[in-house]
Design an enzyme around this catalytic site. Structure first.
Site: not given
Ligand code: GLY
Length: 386
Positions: A93, A150
């Site tokens: 991320d 994601d």
């Protein structure tokens, strides 16, 4: 939200709201606000730490006001400091952390530190590639073989790094991950798997896991939105139509599965909806992604993506905005972070607020893009017309 004056009025309302948030937040790193409407103060190594700075950069781009740039300025430096401090939080991320801070800072101002920090994060992300199965490792600990949908939102950092340096290694890794996600994460009906698991040694595919969805074969609504937006971004970076087709397939599933108010429950496949929370963040992410698809397709097709985006934004604005609650620090209510983990349920999430602002900015003609600042396609087209 059908005409220019409505979207301009909404941006003006957001200015008022975001100005208040700047005063309310001080130097905290907002992540989730519950029913009291007060955002928590999360560690700046947490995966959501880029969104408040990113929201400010988008407001700067959409309004031209220096106060947003000034409030946004330190965020890439703050997050970068974790590269030399003890933490086990940094993972794939870094895309979510550095694209809305370092990369947009460089895009918007030419700042060389922003460029350097973005490239530092891209090196970190590229280092998570597993060539045995062509995927970017998502999380830390013993989850060596897990990739998640994601991550399609993180690989734009790699496309950008190739643009910046001329070194194709980053892009090759991004493409190989995207192809793996296309093969194993995107289902025939346009729903997606959240977690796909591989033997990290042999590269054998082991199967999918429920993750933040209700079951392995369910349809986590925010994961669907990540896939929609992420594959649209992969198309915008590469011009490879297979990614656009994936984005469209996911978009059709997302839009067709929405309830009447266009805000999904946290999973599209719940047996019983009674008492289940919705997730406005999923709708905000999807609306912004739909606008990027609309910006890339022939004009005859554009309304197919533009209209649901507008209608979703109108519903978020009218039903889920905090406009009449000045003490509330969030923009949207009814967002859900991790229902199976019983975390961050039915409140405000900073990424829901970020993607809502991003979508409103796009409708107002804002042309910079956080996830696709240098697209290979759509670059010369006018911004989405309203
Ligand atoms: N990327 C984690 C989430 O969407 O909750």
């Amino acid at each position: 939200m059908t005409n220019k004056s409505e979207t301009a009025e909404l941006l003006a309302r957001l200015e008022e709201k975001v100005d208040r948030m700047i005063a309310q937040f001080g130097d905290k790193c907002p992540h989730f606000a519950g029913k009291d409407g007060i955002y928590d103060d999360m560690g700046t190594d947490w995966w959501t730490s880029g969104f408040w700075g990113g929201l400010l950069w988008v407001m700067h781009g959409a309004t031209g006001h220096d106060r947003y740039r000034e409030a946004a300025w330190h965020w890439d430096e703050t997050i970068e400091s974790w590269f030399v401090k003890p933490t086990d939080q940094l993972n794939h991320d870094v895309g979510f952390q550095f694209l809305p801070t370092a990369v947009i800072k460089h895009t918007a101002t030419g700042d060389e530190d922003g460029r350097r920090r973005g490239l530092e994060a891209a090196d970190f992300l590229a280092g998570r590639f597993n060539p045995a199965a062509d995927f970017l490792r998502a999380w830390n600990g013993d989850k060596y073989g897990w990739a998640i949908i994601d991550c399609m939102m993180n690989i734009p950092l790699l496309f950008w790094a190739t643009e910046m340096t001329g070194d194709p290694r980053y892009k090759h890794i991004a493409l190989r991950h995207a192809d793996t996600a296309l093969r194993y994460s995107v289902r025939e009906d346009g729903s997606v798997n959240h977690i796909i698991s591989f033997d990290p040694e042999s590269g054998a595919y082991l199967g999918s896991l429920g993750g933040q969805g209700s079951a392995p074969d369910s349809a986590w609504s925010r994961g669907t939105a990540w896939g929609l937006y992420g594959f649209a971004a992969a198309y915008r970076w590469t011009g490879d139509v297979k990614y656009l087709n994936a984005a469209k397939r996911i978009a059709h599933f997302f839009v067709a599965s929405l309830p009447d108010d266009l805000v999904p429950y946290w999973d599209f496949r719940l047996d019983d909806l009674d008492g289940e929370p919705r997730d406005t963040s999923a709708s905000a992410i999807a609306a912004s992604g739909l606008l990027d698809i609309a910006d890339c397709v022939p004009s005859a097709e554009r309304r197919t993506y533009l209209e649901p985006a507008r209608r979703i934004l109108a519903s978020l604005t009218d039903r889920y905005g905090t406009w009449d609650r000045p003490g509330h620090e969030g923009i949207l209510i009814a967002a859900t972070g991790h229902k199976p983990g019983n975390g961050c349920i039915d409140g405000s999430l900073i990424y829901g607020d970020y993607f809502y602002v991003e979508a409103v900015a796009k409708l107002n003609g804002w042309k910079q893009r956080v996830f696709t600042p240098h697209p290979q396609v759509c670059a010369e087209k006018p911004a989405v017309s309203v």
